[in-house]
Design a protein around this motif. Structure first.
Motif, PDB file in Angstrom:
ATOM      1  N   ALA A 109       0.826  -1.200   0.000  1.00  0.00           N
ATOM      2  CA  ALA A 109       0.000   0.000   0.000  1.00  0.00           C
ATOM      3  C   ALA A 109       0.867   1.259   0.000  1.00  0.00           C
ATOM      4  CB  ALA A 109      -0.935   0.008   1.201  1.00  0.00           C
ATOM      5  N   ALA A 110       1.940   1.236   0.776  1.00  0.00           N
ATOM      6  CA  ALA A 110       2.848   2.386   0.821  1.00  0.00           C
ATOM      7  C   ALA A 110       3.515   2.599  -0.529  1.00  0.00           C
ATOM      8  CB  ALA A 110       3.899   2.171   1.903  1.00  0.00           C
ATOM      9  N   ASP A 111       3.827   1.513  -1.216  1.00  0.00           N
ATOM     10  CA  ASP A 111       4.428   1.630  -2.545  1.00  0.00           C
ATOM     11  C   ASP A 111       3.439   2.257  -3.529  1.00  0.00           C
ATOM     12  OD1 ASP A 111       6.747   0.459  -1.621  1.00  0.00           O
ATOM     13  OD2 ASP A 111       6.272  -1.541  -2.406  1.00  0.00           O
ATOM     14  N   ALA A 112       2.166   1.884  -3.419  1.00  0.00           N
ATOM     15  CA  ALA A 112       1.150   2.455  -4.294  1.00  0.00           C
ATOM     16  C   ALA A 112       0.996   3.951  -4.039  1.00  0.00           C
ATOM     17  CB  ALA A 112      -0.183   1.741  -4.079  1.00  0.00           C
ATOM     18  N   VAL A 113       0.968   4.323  -2.776  1.00  0.00           N
ATOM     19  CA  VAL A 113       0.863   5.744  -2.426  1.00  0.00           C
ATOM     20  C   VAL A 113       2.064   6.510  -2.966  1.00  0.00           C
ATOM     21  CG1 VAL A 113       0.860   7.394  -0.520  1.00  0.00           C
ATOM     22  CG2 VAL A 113      -0.567   5.340  -0.391  1.00  0.00           C
ATOM     23  N   ALA A 114       3.244   5.958  -2.823  1.00  0.00           N
ATOM     24  CA  ALA A 114       4.461   6.622  -3.291  1.00  0.00           C
ATOM     25  C   ALA A 114       4.428   6.840  -4.800  1.00  0.00           C
ATOM     26  CB  ALA A 114       5.686   5.804  -2.902  1.00  0.00           C
ATOM     27  N   ALA A 115       3.830   5.895  -5.538  1.00  0.00           N
ATOM     28  CA  ALA A 115       3.760   6.030  -6.991  1.00  0.00           C
ATOM     29  C   ALA A 115       2.793   7.123  -7.418  1.00  0.00           C
ATOM     30  CB  ALA A 115       3.348   4.699  -7.613  1.00  0.00           C
ATOM     31  N   VAL A 116       1.858   7.473  -6.539  1.00  0.00           N
ATOM     32  CA  VAL A 116       0.852   8.495  -6.847  1.00  0.00           C
ATOM     33  C   VAL A 116       1.323   9.891  -6.436  1.00  0.00           C
ATOM     34  CG1 VAL A 116      -1.485   9.297  -6.258  1.00  0.00           C
ATOM     35  CG2 VAL A 116      -1.070   6.873  -6.731  1.00  0.00           C
ATOM     36  N   ARG A 117       2.139   9.986  -5.413  1.00  0.00           N
ATOM     37  CA  ARG A 117       2.540  11.288  -4.870  1.00  0.00           C
ATOM     38  C   ARG A 117       3.911  11.710  -5.389  1.00  0.00           C
ATOM     39  NH1 ARG A 117      -2.567  11.852  -3.887  1.00  0.00           N
ATOM     40  NH2 ARG A 117      -3.377  10.592  -2.148  1.00  0.00           N
ATOM     41  N   TYR A 118       4.024  13.004  -5.647  1.00  0.00           N
ATOM     42  CA  TYR A 118       5.315  13.569  -6.036  1.00  0.00           C
ATOM     43  C   TYR A 118       6.224  13.690  -4.806  1.00  0.00           C
ATOM     44  CZ  TYR A 118       3.048  15.107 -10.403  1.00  0.00           C
ATOM     45  OH  TYR A 118       2.379  15.158 -11.610  1.00  0.00           O
ATOM     46  N   PRO A 119       7.539  13.778  -5.014  1.00  0.00           N
ATOM     47  CA  PRO A 119       8.451  14.037  -3.901  1.00  0.00           C
ATOM     48  C   PRO A 119       8.086  15.354  -3.211  1.00  0.00           C
ATOM     49  CG  PRO A 119       9.674  13.327  -5.832  1.00  0.00           C
ATOM     50  CD  PRO A 119       8.256  13.566  -6.272  1.00  0.00           C
ATOM     51  N   PRO A 120       8.269  15.456  -1.898  1.00  0.00           N
ATOM     52  CA  PRO A 120       8.935  14.478  -1.016  1.00  0.00           C
ATOM     53  C   PRO A 120       7.997  13.410  -0.460  1.00  0.00           C
ATOM     54  CG  PRO A 120       8.431  16.447   0.222  1.00  0.00           C
ATOM     55  CD  PRO A 120       7.984  16.728  -1.189  1.00  0.00           C
ATOM     56  N   LEU A 121       6.720  13.437  -0.845  1.00  0.00           N
ATOM     57  CA  LEU A 121       5.771  12.470  -0.307  1.00  0.00           C
ATOM     58  C   LEU A 121       5.828  11.125  -1.011  1.00  0.00           C
ATOM     59  CD1 LEU A 121       2.641  14.787   0.151  1.00  0.00           C
ATOM     60  CD2 LEU A 121       4.456  14.247   1.792  1.00  0.00           C
ATOM     61  N   GLY A 122       6.399  11.111  -2.210  1.00  0.00           N
ATOM     62  CA  GLY A 122       6.441   9.872  -2.974  1.00  0.00           C
ATOM     63  C   GLY A 122       7.503   9.931  -4.041  1.00  0.00           C
ATOM     64  N   ARG A 123       7.282   9.183  -5.127  1.00  0.00           N
ATOM     65  CA  ARG A 123       8.290   9.114  -6.175  1.00  0.00           C
ATOM     66  C   ARG A 123       7.683   9.223  -7.578  1.00  0.00           C
ATOM     67  NH1 ARG A 123       9.325   3.221  -7.420  1.00  0.00           N
ATOM     68  NH2 ARG A 123      11.374   3.941  -8.087  1.00  0.00           N
ATOM     69  N   ARG A 124       6.513   9.812  -7.681  1.00  0.00           N
ATOM     70  CA  ARG A 124       5.920  10.012  -9.000  1.00  0.00           C
ATOM     71  C   ARG A 124       6.779  10.971  -9.818  1.00  0.00           C
ATOM     72  NH1 ARG A 124       0.051  12.872 -10.405  1.00  0.00           N
ATOM     73  NH2 ARG A 124       0.348  12.916 -12.692  1.00  0.00           N
ATOM     74  N   SER A 125       7.043  10.600 -11.042  1.00  0.00           N
ATOM     75  CA  SER A 125       7.809  11.453 -11.943  1.00  0.00           C
ATOM     76  C   SER A 125       6.911  12.541 -12.517  1.00  0.00           C
ATOM     77  CB  SER A 125       8.400  10.605 -13.080  1.00  0.00           C
ATOM     78  OG  SER A 125       9.119  11.413 -13.983  1.00  0.00           O
ATOM     79  N   TYR A 126       7.431  13.756 -12.628  1.00  0.00           N
ATOM     80  CA  TYR A 126       6.599  14.882 -13.053  1.00  0.00           C
ATOM     81  C   TYR A 126       6.500  14.947 -14.573  1.00  0.00           C
ATOM     82  CZ  TYR A 126       4.454  19.452 -13.200  1.00  0.00           C
ATOM     83  OH  TYR A 126       3.568  20.477 -13.421  1.00  0.00           O
ATOM     84  N   GLY A 127       5.279  14.884 -15.067  1.00  0.00           N
ATOM     85  CA  GLY A 127       5.034  14.986 -16.501  1.00  0.00           C
ATOM     86  C   GLY A 127       3.552  14.877 -16.803  1.00  0.00           C
ATOM     87  N   PRO A 128       2.719  15.723 -16.187  1.00  0.00           N
ATOM     88  CA  PRO A 128       1.261  15.608 -16.339  1.00  0.00           C
ATOM     89  C   PRO A 128       0.785  16.106 -17.708  1.00  0.00           C
ATOM     90  CG  PRO A 128       1.765  17.533 -15.033  1.00  0.00           C
ATOM     91  CD  PRO A 128       3.079  16.857 -15.318  1.00  0.00           C
ATOM     92  N   MET A 129       1.043  15.317 -18.746  1.00  0.00           N
ATOM     93  CA  MET A 129       0.822  15.758 -20.117  1.00  0.00           C
ATOM     94  C   MET A 129      -0.604  16.226 -20.375  1.00  0.00           C
ATOM     95  SD  MET A 129       3.585  15.827 -21.612  1.00  0.00           S
ATOM     96  CE  MET A 129       5.167  15.512 -20.876  1.00  0.00           C
ATOM     97  N   ARG A 130      -1.586  15.452 -19.921  1.00  0.00           N
ATOM     98  CA  ARG A 130      -2.974  15.912 -20.029  1.00  0.00           C
ATOM     99  C   ARG A 130      -3.525  16.314 -18.666  1.00  0.00           C
ATOM    100  NH1 ARG A 130      -8.036  13.756 -19.171  1.00  0.00           N
ATOM    101  NH2 ARG A 130      -9.597  15.156 -20.053  1.00  0.00           N
ATOM    102  N   ALA A 131      -3.097  15.638 -17.626  1.00  0.00           N
ATOM    103  CA  ALA A 131      -3.628  15.902 -16.289  1.00  0.00           C
ATOM    104  C   ALA A 131      -3.467  17.358 -15.885  1.00  0.00           C
ATOM    105  CB  ALA A 131      -2.933  15.008 -15.267  1.00  0.00           C
TER     106      ALA A 131
END
Length: 264
Positions: A109-131
């Motif tokens: 669950a923590a890994d899933a949250v990290a994939a959704v949140r940008y640093p420092p809360l997680g590790r999602r890479s920034y590139g919201p092309m449409r979002a």
């Protein structure tokens, strides 16, 4: 200022407040029909990129269709795996949240949250092309407007549900009833022999979510079943799927058309 209904911000706030929400499940790569469903009054439409018939281009087109004028819903995506790549792609395409399958432990669950949140809360890479046109695009705003839901559908996930629900940043849990019924000993996804055990498992998940103050959802075969689960204390419920309803409607019309013929 209160977010407008049907927006990711309003949906996220309602989900986190444990308000009752009703959604629809889509497995077909058919943006035109998905657009119509999104205008009916559902709070969300969930696109199934795990077991559904939707590739990335279909997810992108369907999320765009869900966001058209007149829609009451936001688009969620059940991603194919608990992995930063499909999670990030779904969010970059404009999903208001992800449903992550096969969550067995609090670490999952923590890994899933990290994939959704940008640093420092997680590790999602920034590139919201449409979002970025609708969600965020600043990380803090994206965090507020985007939800992450963990599926409880395995024996291990059920055993660890208290720790999963306590995961920091997790917005809710979502029961996959077919897999869960099989996981607790059912011979099929609808095996009535394990109904008592299945119902007890639902109570366990629902109570764990309530204790942690997060949302609890479940998939349902029909609207009446969804109403029953909401009355029991689930905070969001999804109805059937477009493919199932297409088959049911076509079969019913065929039976009606042949009724006179069969009575001769």
């Amino acid at each position: 200022m209160t977010a407008a209904p049907g927006t990711p911000a309003a949906f996220a706030a309602a989900l986190r407040a444990r308000e009752q929400l009703v959604g629809y499940w889509s497995v077909l790569d058919s943006p035109v029909s998905t657009e119509r469903i999104a205008r009916l009054g559902y709070d969300y439409v969930a696109l199934d990129a795990q077991h559904g018939l939707i590739e990335y281009s279909g997810v992108l087109a369907s999320l765009t269709a869900i966001d058209t004028k007149g829609s009451t819903a936001v688009g969620l995506v059940r991603v194919e795996a608990n992995d930063p790549s499909p999670i990030g792609k779904a969010l970059d395409a404009g999903a208001a949240g992800v449903i992550v399958p096969l969550i067995d432990t609090a670490q999952d669950a923590a890994d899933a949250v990290a994939a959704v949140r940008y640093p420092p809360l997680g590790r999602r890479s920034y590139g919201p092309m449409r979002a970025g046109l609708r969600i965020g695009p600043d990380p803090a705003d994206a965090h507020e407007q985007t939800v992450v839901l963990a599926m409880i559908e395995t024996a291990e996930g059920l055993a660890n549900v208290t720790g999963i629900c306590a995961t920091d940043g997790l917005d809710g849990v979502y029961i996959g009833p077919s897999d869960l019924r099989i996981a607790i000993g059912g011979a099929t996804s609808t095996d009535p022999a394990v109904t008592a055990e299945f119902e007890a498992a639902l109570v366990t998940v629902r109570q764990a979510a309530a204790a942690a103050g997060i949302a609890a959802g479940i998939h349902n075969a029909d609207g009446a079943s969804a109403a029953k689960r909401l009355a029991e204390g689930f905070t969001f419920a999804t109805v059937s799927s477009d493919l199932v309803h297409l088959q049911q409607a076509a079969a019913a019309h065929l039976a009606a058309a042949r009724a006179t013929e069969d009575s001769r």
